[in-house]
Design a protein around this motif. Structure first.
Motif, PDB file in Angstrom:
ATOM      1  N   LEU A 160       0.823  -1.215   0.000  1.00 16.09           N
ATOM      2  CA  LEU A 160       0.000   0.000   0.000  1.00 16.09           C
ATOM      3  C   LEU A 160       0.859   1.267   0.000  1.00 16.09           C
ATOM      4  O   LEU A 160       0.616   2.193  -0.769  1.00 16.09           O
ATOM      5  CB  LEU A 160      -0.939  -0.001   1.201  1.00 16.09           C
ATOM      6  N   ILE A 161       1.874   1.306   0.855  1.00 20.06           N
ATOM      7  CA  ILE A 161       2.758   2.477   0.916  1.00 20.06           C
ATOM      8  C   ILE A 161       3.532   2.614  -0.388  1.00 20.06           C
ATOM      9  O   ILE A 161       3.731   3.718  -0.902  1.00 20.06           O
ATOM     10  CB  ILE A 161       3.709   2.381   2.133  1.00 20.06           C
ATOM     11  N   GLY A 162       3.978   1.492  -0.950  1.00 17.98           N
ATOM     12  CA  GLY A 162       4.688   1.528  -2.225  1.00 17.98           C
ATOM     13  C   GLY A 162       3.819   2.061  -3.357  1.00 17.98           C
ATOM     14  O   GLY A 162       4.271   2.866  -4.175  1.00 17.98           O
ATOM     15  N   LEU A 163       2.572   1.612  -3.409  1.00 17.09           N
ATOM     16  CA  LEU A 163       1.647   2.110  -4.433  1.00 17.09           C
ATOM     17  C   LEU A 163       1.395   3.603  -4.277  1.00 17.09           C
ATOM     18  O   LEU A 163       1.408   4.352  -5.257  1.00 17.09           O
ATOM     19  CB  LEU A 163       0.318   1.343  -4.368  1.00 17.09           C
ATOM     20  N   LEU A 164       1.161   4.042  -3.034  1.00 18.17           N
ATOM     21  CA  LEU A 164       0.948   5.475  -2.783  1.00 18.17           C
ATOM     22  C   LEU A 164       2.180   6.299  -3.142  1.00 18.17           C
ATOM     23  O   LEU A 164       2.075   7.357  -3.761  1.00 18.17           O
ATOM     24  CB  LEU A 164       0.579   5.708  -1.317  1.00 18.17           C
ATOM     25  N   SER A 165       3.350   5.822  -2.757  1.00 19.50           N
ATOM     26  CA  SER A 165       4.598   6.541  -3.059  1.00 19.50           C
ATOM     27  C   SER A 165       4.804   6.646  -4.560  1.00 19.50           C
ATOM     28  O   SER A 165       5.159   7.709  -5.081  1.00 19.50           O
ATOM     29  CB  SER A 165       5.798   5.818  -2.441  1.00 19.50           C
ATOM     30  N   LYS A 166       4.595   5.559  -5.247  1.00 17.76           N
ATOM     31  CA  LYS A 166       4.779   5.539  -6.703  1.00 17.76           C
ATOM     32  C   LYS A 166       3.818   6.511  -7.380  1.00 17.76           C
ATOM     33  O   LYS A 166       4.205   7.261  -8.275  1.00 17.76           O
ATOM     34  CB  LYS A 166       4.562   4.115  -7.221  1.00 17.76           C
ATOM     35  N   GLU A 167       2.572   6.495  -6.930  1.00 17.86           N
ATOM     36  CA  GLU A 167       1.571   7.402  -7.502  1.00 17.86           C
ATOM     37  C   GLU A 167       1.926   8.860  -7.224  1.00 17.86           C
ATOM     38  O   GLU A 167       1.846   9.715  -8.110  1.00 17.86           O
ATOM     39  CB  GLU A 167       0.192   7.068  -6.938  1.00 17.86           C
ATOM     40  N   MET A 168       2.318   9.156  -5.993  1.00 21.09           N
ATOM     41  CA  MET A 168       2.646  10.539  -5.640  1.00 21.09           C
ATOM     42  C   MET A 168       3.890  11.026  -6.370  1.00 21.09           C
ATOM     43  O   MET A 168       3.920  12.153  -6.865  1.00 21.09           O
ATOM     44  CB  MET A 168       2.808  10.669  -4.125  1.00 21.09           C
ATOM     45  N   LEU A 169       4.911  10.205  -6.439  1.00 20.16           N
ATOM     46  CA  LEU A 169       6.129  10.619  -7.135  1.00 20.16           C
ATOM     47  C   LEU A 169       5.882  10.762  -8.631  1.00 20.16           C
ATOM     48  O   LEU A 169       6.540  11.572  -9.293  1.00 20.16           O
ATOM     49  CB  LEU A 169       7.262   9.624  -6.876  1.00 20.16           C
ATOM     50  N   GLY A 170       4.947  10.009  -9.166  1.00 22.60           N
ATOM     51  CA  GLY A 170       4.607  10.147 -10.574  1.00 22.60           C
ATOM     52  C   GLY A 170       3.869  11.437 -10.885  1.00 22.60           C
ATOM     53  O   GLY A 170       3.857  11.899 -12.023  1.00 22.60           O
ATOM     54  N   ARG A 171       3.272  12.030  -9.879  1.00 27.80           N
ATOM     55  CA  ARG A 171       2.469  13.236 -10.081  1.00 27.80           C
ATOM     56  C   ARG A 171       3.202  14.528  -9.773  1.00 27.80           C
ATOM     57  O   ARG A 171       2.664  15.605 -10.036  1.00 27.80           O
ATOM     58  CB  ARG A 171       1.208  13.174  -9.225  1.00 27.80           C
ATOM     59  N   ILE A 172       4.374  14.461  -9.182  1.00 25.44           N
ATOM     60  CA  ILE A 172       5.073  15.703  -8.824  1.00 25.44           C
ATOM     61  C   ILE A 172       6.156  16.020  -9.854  1.00 25.44           C
ATOM     62  O   ILE A 172       6.644  15.151 -10.576  1.00 25.44           O
ATOM     63  CB  ILE A 172       5.695  15.633  -7.414  1.00 25.44           C
ATOM     64  N   ASP A 173       6.522  17.275  -9.882  1.00 28.79           N
ATOM     65  CA  ASP A 173       7.594  17.718 -10.768  1.00 28.79           C
ATOM     66  C   ASP A 173       8.904  17.572 -10.004  1.00 28.79           C
ATOM     67  O   ASP A 173       9.208  18.365  -9.099  1.00 28.79           O
ATOM     68  CB  ASP A 173       7.354  19.179 -11.164  1.00 28.79           C
ATOM     69  N   ARG A 174       9.674  16.570 -10.342  1.00 24.41           N
ATOM     70  CA  ARG A 174      10.906  16.282  -9.589  1.00 24.41           C
ATOM     71  C   ARG A 174      11.953  17.371  -9.718  1.00 24.41           C
ATOM     72  O   ARG A 174      12.862  17.463  -8.914  1.00 24.41           O
ATOM     73  CB  ARG A 174      11.498  14.941 -10.035  1.00 24.41           C
ATOM     74  N   LYS A 175      11.856  18.205 -10.717  1.00 22.76           N
ATOM     75  CA  LYS A 175      12.827  19.285 -10.899  1.00 22.76           C
ATOM     76  C   LYS A 175      12.752  20.280  -9.753  1.00 22.76           C
ATOM     77  O   LYS A 175      13.724  20.946  -9.446  1.00 22.76           O
ATOM     78  CB  LYS A 175      12.579  20.012 -12.219  1.00 22.76           C
ATOM     79  N   LYS A 176      11.583  20.382  -9.133  1.00 20.41           N
ATOM     80  CA  LYS A 176      11.414  21.331  -8.024  1.00 20.41           C
ATOM     81  C   LYS A 176      12.123  20.851  -6.758  1.00 20.41           C
ATOM     82  O   LYS A 176      12.359  21.620  -5.854  1.00 20.41           O
ATOM     83  CB  LYS A 176       9.932  21.536  -7.728  1.00 20.41           C
ATOM     84  N   TYR A 177      12.394  19.571  -6.687  1.00 17.93           N
ATOM     85  CA  TYR A 177      13.006  19.022  -5.492  1.00 17.93           C
ATOM     86  C   TYR A 177      14.494  18.922  -5.696  1.00 17.93           C
ATOM     87  O   TYR A 177      15.261  18.718  -4.894  1.00 17.93           O
ATOM     88  CB  TYR A 177      12.399  17.643  -5.150  1.00 17.93           C
TER      89      TYR A 177
END
Length: 177
Positions: A160-177
């Motif tokens: 469950l945590i892996g699925l949530l993490s994957k979904e959230m990281l897929g939706r954010i702009d990693r360049k901002k981090y």
């Protein structure tokens, strides 16, 4: 808004951008830990939790790396332990959290496992670390009879945590981090 210092580091209002984001992730992990403490777990296994705070740890591990995830993990454990727990809860959380983070990092570095597999390994190893400390504290290895149930729970919550993490990281702009 951010600006770059002469050394090339991005800063927001004079604060290092990375430090600001790590502070936000630490706060999110603490908040998720508190929310988790409010959720009753209807299982007869003492100490079983969902591991919601691990969502922030997995995200920091994938966005930044081991050192930053370790920082967020330790801050989360100490703050939630002092606010909502006791010395034993801090000890158990440190054992499980640090082992979990090292296992997740090792699996991530190998590159053979996806985020869900890494998270499952984190959930399982967290429970192993806590059982090990419990056996040391009570000076009796019989607490290991909890292990099969805790390992099964670690797999389920890790997915469950892996699925949530994957979904959230897929939706954010990693360049901002």
């Amino acid at each position: 808004m951010y600006f770059q210092t002469p050394s090339g580091r991005k800063q927001v209002l004079g604060v290092d951008r990375k430090g600001a984001f790590l502070g936000l992730f630490s706060g999110a992990a603490i908040l998720l830990g508190y929310v988790e403490s409010l959720i009753p777990v209807f299982v007869t296994v003492p100490g079983m939790k969902l591991g919601l705070a691990n969502l922030a740890i997995v995200m920091v591990l994938y966005l930044y790396g081991l050192r930053e995830a370790l920082t967020v993990q330790i801050v989360r454990i100490l703050v939630t332990g002092f606010l909502f727990g006791n010395l034993f809860s801090i000890l158990f959380s440190l054992a499980g959290g640090l082992l979990s983070l090292l296992v997740m990092w090792g699996m991530k570095v190998r590159g053979r496992f996806g985020m869900i597999g890494v998270s499952v390994a984190g959930g399982v190893s967290h429970n192993i670390g806590q059982i090990f400390v419990a056996a040391l504290v009570v000076e009796n290895a019989s607490v290991a009879y909890y292990l099969p149930v805790l390992l099964a729970a670690g797999v389920v919550t890790g997915v469950l945590i892996g699925l949530l993490s994957k979904e959230m990281l897929g939706r954010i702009d990693r360049k901002k981090y």
